[in-house]
Design a protein around this motif. Structure first.
Motif, PDB file in Angstrom:
ATOM      1  N   ARG A 326      -4.413 -17.241 -12.105  1.00 26.63           N
ATOM      2  CA  ARG A 326      -3.370 -16.480 -11.397  1.00 26.63           C
ATOM      3  C   ARG A 326      -3.944 -16.031 -10.056  1.00 26.63           C
ATOM      4  NH1 ARG A 326      -1.470 -12.684 -16.387  1.00 26.63           N
ATOM      5  NH2 ARG A 326      -0.467 -11.483 -14.710  1.00 26.63           N
ATOM      6  N   TYR A 327      -4.083 -17.027  -9.157  1.00 25.26           N
ATOM      7  CA  TYR A 327      -4.833 -16.797  -7.917  1.00 25.26           C
ATOM      8  C   TYR A 327      -4.090 -15.906  -6.935  1.00 25.26           C
ATOM      9  CZ  TYR A 327      -7.833 -20.416  -9.783  1.00 25.26           C
ATOM     10  OH  TYR A 327      -8.686 -21.125 -10.591  1.00 25.26           O
ATOM     11  N   SER A 328      -2.779 -15.983  -6.922  1.00 21.56           N
ATOM     12  CA  SER A 328      -2.015 -15.120  -6.005  1.00 21.56           C
ATOM     13  C   SER A 328      -2.191 -13.648  -6.360  1.00 21.56           C
ATOM     14  CB  SER A 328      -0.528 -15.495  -6.053  1.00 21.56           C
ATOM     15  OG  SER A 328      -0.337 -16.799  -5.555  1.00 21.56           O
ATOM     16  N   GLU A 329      -2.306 -13.363  -7.653  1.00 23.92           N
ATOM     17  CA  GLU A 329      -2.525 -11.983  -8.080  1.00 23.92           C
ATOM     18  C   GLU A 329      -3.981 -11.560  -7.903  1.00 23.92           C
ATOM     19  OE1 GLU A 329      -0.297 -11.071 -11.946  1.00 23.92           O
ATOM     20  OE2 GLU A 329      -0.049 -13.249 -11.734  1.00 23.92           O
ATOM     21  N   ALA A 330      -4.891 -12.536  -7.964  1.00 20.18           N
ATOM     22  CA  ALA A 330      -6.313 -12.223  -7.777  1.00 20.18           C
ATOM     23  C   ALA A 330      -6.623 -11.868  -6.332  1.00 20.18           C
ATOM     24  CB  ALA A 330      -7.166 -13.412  -8.208  1.00 20.18           C
ATOM     25  N   LEU A 331      -5.901 -12.485  -5.383  1.00 24.92           N
ATOM     26  CA  LEU A 331      -6.220 -12.329  -3.963  1.00 24.92           C
ATOM     27  C   LEU A 331      -6.233 -10.879  -3.484  1.00 24.92           C
ATOM     28  CD1 LEU A 331      -6.886 -13.600  -1.254  1.00 24.92           C
ATOM     29  CD2 LEU A 331      -4.420 -13.987  -0.910  1.00 24.92           C
ATOM     30  N   PRO A 332      -5.165 -10.079  -3.699  1.00 24.59           N
ATOM     31  CA  PRO A 332      -5.198  -8.701  -3.186  1.00 24.59           C
ATOM     32  C   PRO A 332      -6.273  -7.844  -3.858  1.00 24.59           C
ATOM     33  CG  PRO A 332      -3.251  -9.053  -4.560  1.00 24.59           C
ATOM     34  CD  PRO A 332      -3.862 -10.392  -4.335  1.00 24.59           C
ATOM     35  N   LEU A 333      -6.670  -8.200  -5.079  1.00 26.47           N
ATOM     36  CA  LEU A 333      -7.693  -7.422  -5.774  1.00 26.47           C
ATOM     37  C   LEU A 333      -9.057  -7.614  -5.119  1.00 26.47           C
ATOM     38  CD1 LEU A 333      -6.529  -8.221  -9.418  1.00 26.47           C
ATOM     39  CD2 LEU A 333      -6.323  -6.014  -8.241  1.00 26.47           C
ATOM     40  N   ILE A 334      -9.415  -8.856  -4.810  1.00 27.73           N
ATOM     41  CA  ILE A 334     -10.709  -9.094  -4.167  1.00 27.73           C
ATOM     42  C   ILE A 334     -10.682  -8.619  -2.717  1.00 27.73           C
ATOM     43  CG2 ILE A 334     -10.330 -11.448  -3.335  1.00 27.73           C
ATOM     44  CD1 ILE A 334     -13.515  -9.962  -4.982  1.00 27.73           C
ATOM     45  N   GLN A 335      -9.524  -8.676  -2.083  1.00 27.13           N
ATOM     46  CA  GLN A 335      -9.425  -8.138  -0.720  1.00 27.13           C
ATOM     47  C   GLN A 335      -9.686  -6.630  -0.720  1.00 27.13           C
ATOM     48  OE1 GLN A 335      -5.466  -9.627   0.201  1.00 27.13           O
ATOM     49  NE2 GLN A 335      -6.303 -11.227   1.543  1.00 27.13           N
ATOM     50  N   LYS A 336      -9.220  -5.942  -1.749  1.00 26.27           N
ATOM     51  CA  LYS A 336      -9.480  -4.505  -1.884  1.00 26.27           C
ATOM     52  C   LYS A 336     -10.981  -4.263  -2.046  1.00 26.27           C
ATOM     53  CE  LYS A 336      -8.539  -0.118  -2.800  1.00 26.27           C
ATOM     54  NZ  LYS A 336      -7.996   0.818  -1.792  1.00 26.27           N
ATOM     55  N   ALA A 337     -11.633  -5.070  -2.886  1.00 25.02           N
ATOM     56  CA  ALA A 337     -13.075  -4.915  -3.095  1.00 25.02           C
ATOM     57  C   ALA A 337     -13.834  -5.133  -1.798  1.00 25.02           C
ATOM     58  CB  ALA A 337     -13.555  -5.883  -4.178  1.00 25.02           C
ATOM     59  N   ILE A 338     -13.430  -6.144  -1.025  1.00 27.24           N
ATOM     60  CA  ILE A 338     -14.114  -6.451   0.228  1.00 27.24           C
ATOM     61  C   ILE A 338     -13.897  -5.345   1.251  1.00 27.24           C
ATOM     62  CG2 ILE A 338     -14.063  -8.014   2.227  1.00 27.24           C
ATOM     63  CD1 ILE A 338     -13.753 -10.325   0.218  1.00 27.24           C
ATOM     64  N   ARG A 339     -12.708  -4.741   1.260  1.00 31.62           N
ATOM     65  CA  ARG A 339     -12.474  -3.626   2.192  1.00 31.62           C
ATOM     66  C   ARG A 339     -13.414  -2.456   1.882  1.00 31.62           C
ATOM     67  NH1 ARG A 339      -6.965  -5.250   2.086  1.00 31.62           N
ATOM     68  NH2 ARG A 339      -6.469  -3.871   0.323  1.00 31.62           N
ATOM     69  N   ILE A 340     -13.731  -2.272   0.604  1.00 31.05           N
ATOM     70  CA  ILE A 340     -14.626  -1.176   0.219  1.00 31.05           C
ATOM     71  C   ILE A 340     -16.077  -1.532   0.524  1.00 31.05           C
ATOM     72  CG2 ILE A 340     -15.499   0.184  -1.736  1.00 31.05           C
ATOM     73  CD1 ILE A 340     -12.713  -0.270  -3.053  1.00 31.05           C
ATOM     74  N   SER A 341     -16.469  -2.773   0.227  1.00 32.35           N
ATOM     75  CA  SER A 341     -17.868  -3.183   0.403  1.00 32.35           C
ATOM     76  C   SER A 341     -17.898  -4.642   0.815  1.00 32.35           C
ATOM     77  CB  SER A 341     -18.651  -2.964  -0.900  1.00 32.35           C
ATOM     78  OG  SER A 341     -20.002  -3.296  -0.731  1.00 32.35           O
ATOM     79  N   GLU A 342     -17.916  -4.890   2.108  1.00 33.24           N
ATOM     80  CA  GLU A 342     -17.818  -6.263   2.601  1.00 33.24           C
ATOM     81  C   GLU A 342     -19.144  -7.008   2.581  1.00 33.24           C
ATOM     82  OE1 GLU A 342     -18.323  -5.600   7.414  1.00 33.24           O
ATOM     83  OE2 GLU A 342     -16.324  -5.867   6.576  1.00 33.24           O
ATOM     84  N   GLU A 343     -20.230  -6.331   2.198  1.00 32.93           N
ATOM     85  CA  GLU A 343     -21.545  -6.973   2.224  1.00 32.93           C
ATOM     86  C   GLU A 343     -21.995  -7.463   0.851  1.00 32.93           C
ATOM     87  OE1 GLU A 343     -24.281  -4.361   4.131  1.00 32.93           O
ATOM     88  OE2 GLU A 343     -23.275  -4.488   6.074  1.00 32.93           O
ATOM     89  N   VAL A 344     -21.068  -7.653  -0.055  1.00 28.22           N
ATOM     90  CA  VAL A 344     -21.395  -8.228  -1.368  1.00 28.22           C
ATOM     91  C   VAL A 344     -21.054  -9.718  -1.305  1.00 28.22           C
ATOM     92  CG1 VAL A 344     -20.973  -8.176  -3.842  1.00 28.22           C
ATOM     93  CG2 VAL A 344     -20.943  -6.049  -2.523  1.00 28.22           C
ATOM     94  N   GLY A 345     -22.087 -10.553  -1.342  1.00 24.82           N
ATOM     95  CA  GLY A 345     -21.889 -11.982  -1.134  1.00 24.82           C
ATOM     96  C   GLY A 345     -20.975 -12.631  -2.154  1.00 24.82           C
TER      97      GLY A 345
END
Length: 470
Positions: A326-345
């Protein structure tokens, strides 16, 4: 130098009586005379626990009884150093050196100040002179020098003095052996650290810190069964110290014993009353590994509710959605994580995978390129970039990245097929045929995949034997 003795991290009964008498005196109760050594121990007791204001209070109390005590004033200088008030400490120490240059406490302060000033040779000279003191135990003097070196993160220098102290009567000195083990650990001398922690445990079999540190070493070198044994002993000997229970759970997780890890995390949470976001994430990861995605998602979601600024909760929910395709639903979740901590590879790898599955190939490339900042030699990322370039028909770029992937890791299943396609498209039919042979050995269906991507190869004599469509 601290003289009060500890048993199971508690002062001995005599010192406890002195401490109680001191506390009564602070309240105005008449408690008689305090001798100088008892007052020194009181100051050391508070200083060792980083209770600086209480230690200063004890110095000032002691100087009322012993106004000319160089040892108490030296302790005041040490407290000033601990508060980064080096100038005030140096001023006080200057007068003390004039009065008693051979006083051990004075020499310790003097060496400490030299280290703060970057004068390590002068500090070593003072310490070497100090350990020759005629009335003090060599091992205790070496231990005091080592403590100061460790405060300055100079573990090799600390170890040198500890080794000298060990050889001069310190082989049964618990504190010296423990500090020697710590230095070996800090210096990355794993075998020596294990050996010296075992020496510590020979002296004190119920030392919680030694068992726990030994567990940490075994954990760091992936000897998880030995780590579990050490953590078990640490848990048995640790009063209200639940960290060993948490580390046991981490061990089970690393051993891929996910059900046991789940039980151990739950046990830790109940014992320590710790139901924080990280604990929910650890439990969620266990469920995710056991493919119970509903429970995994629930725990990751709870973690994000407890602490919305913890990116791992959002990333965990993203992984659950990816596992369900369910990639469309996964996208905003990982975008939220990256907004919080963008330096996690790994987050950039996830978003690259999502964009690739959503057929947003240029966005996927951008994400993978960003991930390479953190994983520059990752065969998997190079293979993913190469695969995207194959589908973008940029075969030269694709071959470059696929060859990097091959150099770093040869077990990626799709690699021979992708290399076969690139090599064929670039006119290298012989090499393409070799790679296609390898691809078919991995999976027979790879022949059909090759001809779907290279339909013109059906007419190429190099590949006639691979085409079974007719």
């Amino acid at each position: 130098m601290a003289n009060y003795e500890l048993s199971n991290n508690q002062p001995n009964p005599r010192f406890q009586q002195v401490l109680q008498r001191y506390e009564k005196a602070l309240k105005g109760e008449s408690c008689g005379f305090f001798d100088e050594e008892d007052l020194e121990d009181i100051v050391d007791y508070f200083a060792d626990r980083q209770q600086i204001s209480k230690a200063e209070e004890a110095v000032n109390f002691g100087l009322k009884f012993h106004p000319f005590s160089v040892s108490l004033k030296a302790r005041l200088a040490r407290l000033l150093i601990m508060q980064k008030r080096q100038a005030a400490a140096a001023s006080l120490l200057h007068s003390l050196v004039q009065l008693e240059p051979e006083n051990v406490d004075v020499m310790l302060c003097q060496a400490d100040l030299y280290l703060y000033d970057g004068r390590s040779d002068d500090a070593k000279r003072v310490f070497k002179k100090m350990v020759l003191h005629p009335t003090e135990r060599v091992d205790e003097l070496c231990l005091s020098a080592a403590y100061i070196y460790c405060d300055h993160k100079m573990f090799a220098e600390a170890k040198s003095f500890l080794a000298y102290g060990y050889a001069h009567g310190g082989h049964k000195n618990f504190d010296l052996c423990f500090q020697l083990a710590v230095c070996n650990e800090q210096l990355g001398l794993t075998d020596e650290a294990i050996r010296t922690y075992n020496l510590v445990l020979d002296l004190e079999p119920y030392c919680n810190d030694a068992w726990f540190n030994l567990g940490q070493i075994y954990f760091s070198i992936a000897q998880y069964d030995k780590a579990l044994e050490a953590y078990d002993y640490a848990a048995l000997t640790g009063k209200d110290d639940y960290q060993a229970y948490l580390q046991k759970a981490h061990c089970f997780f690393q051993k891929e014993s996910y059900q046991k890890a789940l039980e151990a995390y739950t046990d830790y949470a109940n014992r320590a009353n710790d139901f924080s976001a990280p604990i929910h994430i650890f439990i969620g990861e266990c469920y995710e590994q056991m493919e119970n995605l509903d429970e995994a998602f629930r725990y990751f979601e709870n973690a994000s509710l407890i602490d919305p600024e913890n990116p791992d909760g959002w990333a965990g929910m993203c992984i659950c959605m990816m596992d369900r395709n369910r990639y469309s639903e996964a996208l905003p979740l990982i975008q939220k994580a990256i907004r919080i901590s963008e330096e996690v590879g790994s987050y950039w790898v996830y978003i690259g995978d999502i964009y690739e599955n959503l057929n947003e190939l240029q966005l996927a490339l951008n994400a993978y390129f960003h991930a390479q900042i953190y994983f520059p030699d990752s065969a998997e990322i190079n293979a993913s970039i190469g695969e995207i370039y194959v589908y973008l028909a940029n075969f030269e770029a694709a071959l470059t990245y696929l060859m990097k992937a091959k150099a770093g890791e040869t077990t990626i299943d799709e690699l021979p097929l992708l290399l076969a396609v690139c090599l064929y498209k670039l006119g290298q039919s012989d090499q393409a045929s070799d790679q296609l042979t390898l691809a078919i050995l991995k999976k027979q269906e790879n022949a059909n995949s090759f001809f779907e991507l290279c339909p013109e190869a059906k007419e190429d004599p190099h590949f006639i034997n691979f085409d079974h469509s007719n």
